[in-house]
Design an enzyme around this catalytic site. Structure first.
Site, PDB file in Angstrom:
ATOM      1  N   SER A  59      36.084  38.110 -24.466  1.00  0.00           N
ATOM      2  CA  SER A  59      36.231  36.756 -24.212  1.00  0.00           C
ATOM      3  C   SER A  59      37.366  36.478 -23.110  1.00  0.00           C
ATOM      4  O   SER A  59      38.471  37.418 -23.219  1.00  0.00           O
ATOM      5  CB  SER A  59      36.464  35.746 -25.207  1.00  0.00           C
TER       6      SER A  59
HETATM    7  N1  SAH Z   1      34.844  39.102 -30.132  1.00  0.00           N
HETATM    8  C1  SAH Z   1      34.495  39.675 -28.920  1.00  0.00           C
HETATM    9  C2  SAH Z   1      33.598  39.216 -28.059  1.00  0.00           C
HETATM   10  C3  SAH Z   1      32.338  39.391 -28.397  1.00  0.00           C
HETATM   11  S1  SAH Z   1      30.970  38.779 -27.425  1.00  0.00           S
HETATM   12  C4  SAH Z   1      35.713  40.430 -28.366  1.00  0.00           C
HETATM   13  O1  SAH Z   1      36.785  40.000 -28.560  1.00  0.00           O
HETATM   14  O2  SAH Z   1      35.504  41.182 -27.376  1.00  0.00           O
HETATM   15  C5  SAH Z   1      30.035  38.470 -28.490  1.00  0.00           C
HETATM   16  C6  SAH Z   1      29.791  39.443 -29.575  1.00  0.00           C
HETATM   17  O3  SAH Z   1      28.594  38.957 -30.513  1.00  0.00           O
HETATM   18  C7  SAH Z   1      28.686  40.399 -28.694  1.00  0.00           C
HETATM   19  O4  SAH Z   1      29.026  41.673 -28.806  1.00  0.00           O
HETATM   20  C8  SAH Z   1      27.154  40.389 -29.322  1.00  0.00           C
HETATM   21  O5  SAH Z   1      26.362  41.520 -29.610  1.00  0.00           O
HETATM   22  C9  SAH Z   1      27.537  39.950 -30.884  1.00  0.00           C
HETATM   23  N2  SAH Z   1      26.441  39.217 -31.565  1.00  0.00           N
HETATM   24  C10 SAH Z   1      25.657  38.368 -31.092  1.00  0.00           C
HETATM   25  N3  SAH Z   1      24.743  37.913 -32.263  1.00  0.00           N
HETATM   26  C11 SAH Z   1      25.300  38.622 -33.279  1.00  0.00           C
HETATM   27  C12 SAH Z   1      24.956  38.518 -34.683  1.00  0.00           C
HETATM   28  N4  SAH Z   1      23.787  37.776 -35.210  1.00  0.00           N
HETATM   29  N5  SAH Z   1      25.458  39.406 -35.657  1.00  0.00           N
HETATM   30  C13 SAH Z   1      26.705  40.120 -35.136  1.00  0.00           C
HETATM   31  N6  SAH Z   1      26.890  40.347 -33.853  1.00  0.00           N
HETATM   32  C14 SAH Z   1      26.129  39.330 -32.914  1.00  0.00           C
END
Ligand code: SAH
Length: 211
Positions: A59
């Site tokens: 993000s």
């Molecule tokens: N917090 C992260 C941003 C990640 S983007 C950072 O600091 O880098 C969002 C993430 O959510 C992605 O990696 C995606 O694979 C994950 N995601 C989406 N749906 C999900 C689910 N149902 N359970 C766990 N992770 C999920």
């Protein structure tokens, strides 16, 4: 060089309306370059979202700062994050509370993130690979829950895993549109909802990850 870049970023975040000194301090302590792909290291302290593996994104720092601020995490709290991704948000939170539980559905992202946590000695983070839509029932209730992927509606399962007076911060809305960052506070069996503004996130996928 990187220290100066990190300081410049926190000043920029302050200028963009992030006022919480603890949130800014945690961002200043967290080396974002350790969470972005090597070929993007020169952009690690720019205020932009960057691509990571599996078609996901780390993000934008301003969004991490605003969500961290909105979560209002106390030192003795336990926090659940859905969507570990690069691990950056979990690392920021680890400077602010007692324990962070974080769930990622992509095994590859999960693997890389736990390696980073170990390298940075962030041993208050507990990470799991799985479907975050189910929360983490064995570790519930949580003082705070943060979802870093967008859900079309607020998942009841996550509200149920909040402690009384607990707070959930998450982007809500369809993926092809601007979503709304929402803060929900649970009081007994009722909840209050505040809208915190528009954001854009990858979707919360309602199923298990690929191996
Ligand atoms: N917090 C992260 C941003 C990640 S983007 C950072 O600091 O880098 C969002 C993430 O959510 C992605 O990696 C995606 O694979 C994950 N995601 C989406 N749906 C999900 C689910 N149902 N359970 C766990 N992770 C999920």
């Amino acid at each position: 060089m990187l220290d100066i870049a990190r300081l410049r970023l926190t000043m920029e975040l302050r200028g963009s309306g992030v006022t919480d000194a603890r949130a800014l301090g945690a961002i200043e302590k967290t080396p974002r370059e350790a969470f972005v792909p090597e070929h993007l290291h020169d952009q690690a302290y720019e205020n932009v979202a960057l691509p990571i593996d599996c078609g996901q994104t780390i993000s934008q720092p301003l969004v991490v700062a605003l969500m961290t601020q909105a979560l209002d995490v106390g030192e003795r709290m336990t926090v659940l994050e859905i969507g570990t991704g690069s691990g950056y948000q979990a690392a920021v939170l680890a400077h602010l509370c007692r324990r962070v539980y974080t769930i990622e559905r992509h095994a590859e992202l999960h693997r890389v993130a736990i390696r980073r946590f170990a390298a940075l000695r962030l041993n208050t983070i507990v990470a799991r690979c799985g479907n975050g839509a189910k929360g983490w029932p064995e570790a519930a209730p949580f003082d705070r829950i943060i979802v870093t992927c967008a859900a079309p509606v607020v998942p009841d399962t996550l509200v149920d895993q909040l402690r009384d007076d607990g707070v959930l911060v998450l982007p809500v809305g369809a993926v092809d549109r601007t979503q709304e960052l929402v803060r929900i506070r649970r009081t007994g069996t009722s909840t209050t909802t505040e809208r915190l503004g528009g954001v854009r996130f990858v979707p919360l996928v309602p199923s298990e990850g690929k191996p």
